[in-house]
Design a protein around this motif. Sequence first.
Motif, short mmCIF file in Angstrom:
data_model
loop_
_atom_site.label_atom_id
_atom_site.label_comp_id
_atom_site.label_asym_id
_atom_site.label_seq_id
_atom_site.Cartn_x
_atom_site.Cartn_y
_atom_site.Cartn_z
N GLY A 4 0.68 -1.07 0.05
CA GLY A 4 0.06 0.07 0.08
C GLY A 4 0.96 1.29 0.05
N GLY A 5 2.32 0.99 0.35
CA GLY A 5 2.88 2.34 0.26
C GLY A 5 4.36 2.07 0.98
N TYR A 6 5.33 3.33 0.72
CA TYR A 6 6.70 2.87 1.18
C TYR A 6 6.86 3.96 2.19
CZ TYR A 6 7.04 -0.24 -2.67
OH TYR A 6 6.73 -1.23 -3.61
N THR A 7 7.89 3.90 3.37
CA THR A 7 8.14 4.69 4.20
C THR A 7 9.77 4.53 4.68
OG1 THR A 7 7.63 5.91 6.12
CG2 THR A 7 7.70 3.35 6.29
N ILE A 8 10.26 5.50 5.17
CA ILE A 8 11.70 5.27 5.75
C ILE A 8 11.45 4.43 6.98
CG2 ILE A 8 13.80 6.74 6.49
CD1 ILE A 8 12.83 9.12 4.72
N PHE A 9 12.65 3.69 7.11
CA PHE A 9 12.65 2.73 8.21
C PHE A 9 14.03 2.94 8.80
CE2 PHE A 9 13.08 -1.96 9.34
CZ PHE A 9 13.04 -1.62 10.63
N ASN A 10 14.16 3.45 10.17
CA ASN A 10 15.67 3.12 10.85
C ASN A 10 15.80 1.84 11.79
OD1 ASN A 10 17.98 3.60 12.28
ND2 ASN A 10 17.57 5.98 12.25
N ASP A 11 16.29 0.72 11.43
CA ASP A 11 16.57 -0.32 12.31
C ASP A 11 17.80 0.05 13.26
OD1 ASP A 11 16.21 -2.97 12.96
OD2 ASP A 11 17.49 -3.57 11.34
N TRP A 12 17.35 0.44 14.25
CA TRP A 12 18.43 0.86 15.29
C TRP A 12 19.20 -0.49 15.82
CZ3 TRP A 12 19.57 5.73 15.87
CH2 TRP A 12 18.66 6.76 15.32
N SER A 13 20.53 -0.18 16.20
CA SER A 13 21.20 -1.59 16.57
C SER A 13 22.23 -1.35 17.65
CB SER A 13 22.17 -2.07 15.27
OG SER A 13 21.47 -2.44 14.35
N ALA A 14 22.14 -2.21 18.67
CA ALA A 14 23.27 -2.00 19.57
C ALA A 14 24.34 -3.05 19.40
CB ALA A 14 22.63 -2.34 20.98
N ARG A 15 25.53 -2.60 18.51
CA ARG A 15 26.37 -3.45 17.93
C ARG A 15 27.17 -4.51 19.03
NH1 ARG A 15 24.38 -3.57 12.88
NH2 ARG A 15 24.69 -1.49 11.77
N GLU A 57 22.56 11.55 7.88
CA GLU A 57 23.11 12.64 8.43
C GLU A 57 23.34 12.63 9.94
OE1 GLU A 57 21.90 16.50 7.62
OE2 GLU A 57 22.47 16.39 5.21
N VAL A 58 24.44 12.58 10.46
CA VAL A 58 24.61 12.85 11.92
C VAL A 58 25.06 14.04 12.43
CG1 VAL A 58 25.60 11.73 14.20
CG2 VAL A 58 25.00 10.16 12.24
N ASN A 59 24.24 14.81 13.09
CA ASN A 59 24.44 16.37 13.61
C ASN A 59 24.93 17.11 12.31
OD1 ASN A 59 24.32 15.25 16.06
ND2 ASN A 59 26.72 15.02 16.25
N GLY A 60 24.12 17.04 11.26
CA GLY A 60 24.35 17.67 9.99
C GLY A 60 25.61 17.56 9.04
N HIS A 61 25.97 16.54 9.12
CA HIS A 61 26.96 15.90 8.45
C HIS A 61 26.82 14.56 7.86
CE1 HIS A 61 29.98 18.90 10.04
NE2 HIS A 61 29.40 18.67 11.22
N GLU A 62 26.96 14.53 6.44
CA GLU A 62 26.49 13.25 5.78
C GLU A 62 27.48 12.06 6.28
OE1 GLU A 62 26.58 11.74 1.15
OE2 GLU A 62 25.05 13.38 1.54
N GLN A 67 25.65 9.09 20.36
CA GLN A 67 26.00 9.27 21.86
C GLN A 67 24.60 10.25 22.15
OE1 GLN A 67 29.78 11.48 22.57
NE2 GLN A 67 30.67 9.09 22.20
N PRO A 68 24.24 10.34 23.47
CA PRO A 68 23.05 11.51 23.84
C PRO A 68 23.51 12.71 23.34
CG PRO A 68 23.63 10.16 25.48
CD PRO A 68 24.84 9.58 24.49
N GLY A 69 22.76 13.55 22.64
CA GLY A 69 22.84 14.51 22.10
C GLY A 69 23.08 14.86 20.60
N ASP A 70 23.07 13.70 20.03
CA ASP A 70 23.41 13.61 18.47
C ASP A 70 21.96 13.53 17.95
OD1 ASP A 70 25.95 13.18 18.64
OD2 ASP A 70 25.86 11.04 18.56
N GLU A 71 21.84 13.82 16.57
CA GLU A 71 20.58 13.96 15.80
C GLU A 71 21.07 13.05 14.54
OE1 GLU A 71 17.17 16.82 14.62
OE2 GLU A 71 18.87 17.34 13.64
N VAL A 72 20.16 12.08 14.18
CA VAL A 72 20.17 11.42 13.16
C VAL A 72 19.41 11.72 12.11
CG1 VAL A 72 20.26 9.23 12.02
CG2 VAL A 72 21.30 9.43 14.45
N VAL A 73 19.43 12.11 10.87
CA VAL A 73 18.38 12.41 9.87
C VAL A 73 18.71 11.36 8.61
CG1 VAL A 73 17.52 14.07 8.13
CG2 VAL A 73 18.51 14.69 10.62
N LEU A 74 17.55 10.41 8.42
CA LEU A 74 17.58 9.80 7.38
C LEU A 74 16.81 10.35 6.24
CD1 LEU A 74 17.05 6.01 8.71
CD2 LEU A 74 19.22 7.43 8.46
N ARG A 75 17.24 10.28 4.88
CA ARG A 75 16.65 11.01 3.72
C ARG A 75 16.57 9.95 2.66
NH1 ARG A 75 19.60 15.55 5.48
NH2 ARG A 75 18.42 17.23 6.10
#
Length: 340
Positions: free
Chosen positions: A190-201, A252-257, A312-320
């Motif tokens: 029915g449709g597609y969306t972005i998916f972030n599959d977080w991992s604790a390595r 991107e993490v904190n504005g850097h690709e 780390q806490p304080g980071d921002e992750v942006v998937l596009r």
Amino acid sequence: MRFAHVREHHAPAGAPWRLAAAPADGDSDWIDLEVARRRAVAADRNLAHDRVLFRQPITTLDDHLARGLRVEALAELVDGFVPHEDDDAVLPAADLAFGPPILRPPSLRDFYAFEGHVRTMWERRGGEVPDAWYRLPIFYFSNVSEIRGPDDPVWAPAASTELDYELEVAALIDTPVADLPANRGEEAIGGYTIFNDWSARDLQREETVVRLGPAKGKDFASTIGPWLVSPDELAGRRAAGARGPDVIMTAEVNGHETSRGAWSDARFSFGEMVARASADAKLRPGDLLGSGTVGTGCLLEVRDATLGRYLQPGDEVVLRVEGLGELRTPIVERPAERRP
């Protein structure tokens, strides 16, 4: 067309999500589909008798699918909508917060469809990609109790210090199917969306030596959004023979690709994934299928050349993903207490 669960930024705490739609391009205003439904019924009372779409209030996409309706049925409300002056059915995008496109998916299968990522993972373990991977779309079941939406915070599990993102696309099943062949598999989407599959390595590294599959290294969070895009919006971007549309995926993490790949690099199409998932099993409306991580789409692959560390806490992750929007997540400290 795009479909989303929305509410105003100034809405009271606990306000319900509203199902809204908008054209696929740009930052257009959104249409509240329940207001549009009520307006259509007021103009033509026969609609409620003749069409199941108009018979009951429209609340969430989950409820819509549970009534046996497909995502594409909602387009009728948008096609017949005529805005009024100072229209309460029109919701400016800037005023809205977005939730997960599906709030309570019955299941989440995550595949392993990009060879670039798979090869890197095996090489890091000193091995080669198994022959079976080239023949079979492989997946594991993830946890649906920890679904996050756009701007919802994520934190590392208590026993982990190696939090990582994974850049993926997810497909939403919107009709019951079983034993569907690959050449018809995408008919069930029915449709597609972005998916972030977080991992604790670090947790994942301990678990995978047992070869049963990921568990605590994966089940603490999955983020989807910001909206669902109908398949027709991507149909013209797919070259003959390609397993996916020719669109760019970045992180991107904190504005850097930190990551860049292409959906068209997938070894398996979503049609093939649907066929594999539905073999001798029923897929239900609301089920999600993840593509797996695009090549370079996680810090495990690119950490040394980019961020130099895990999240780390304080980071921002942006998937596009081109055509699907952008999915933002703040990384925070793990809460001291969590409500069940």
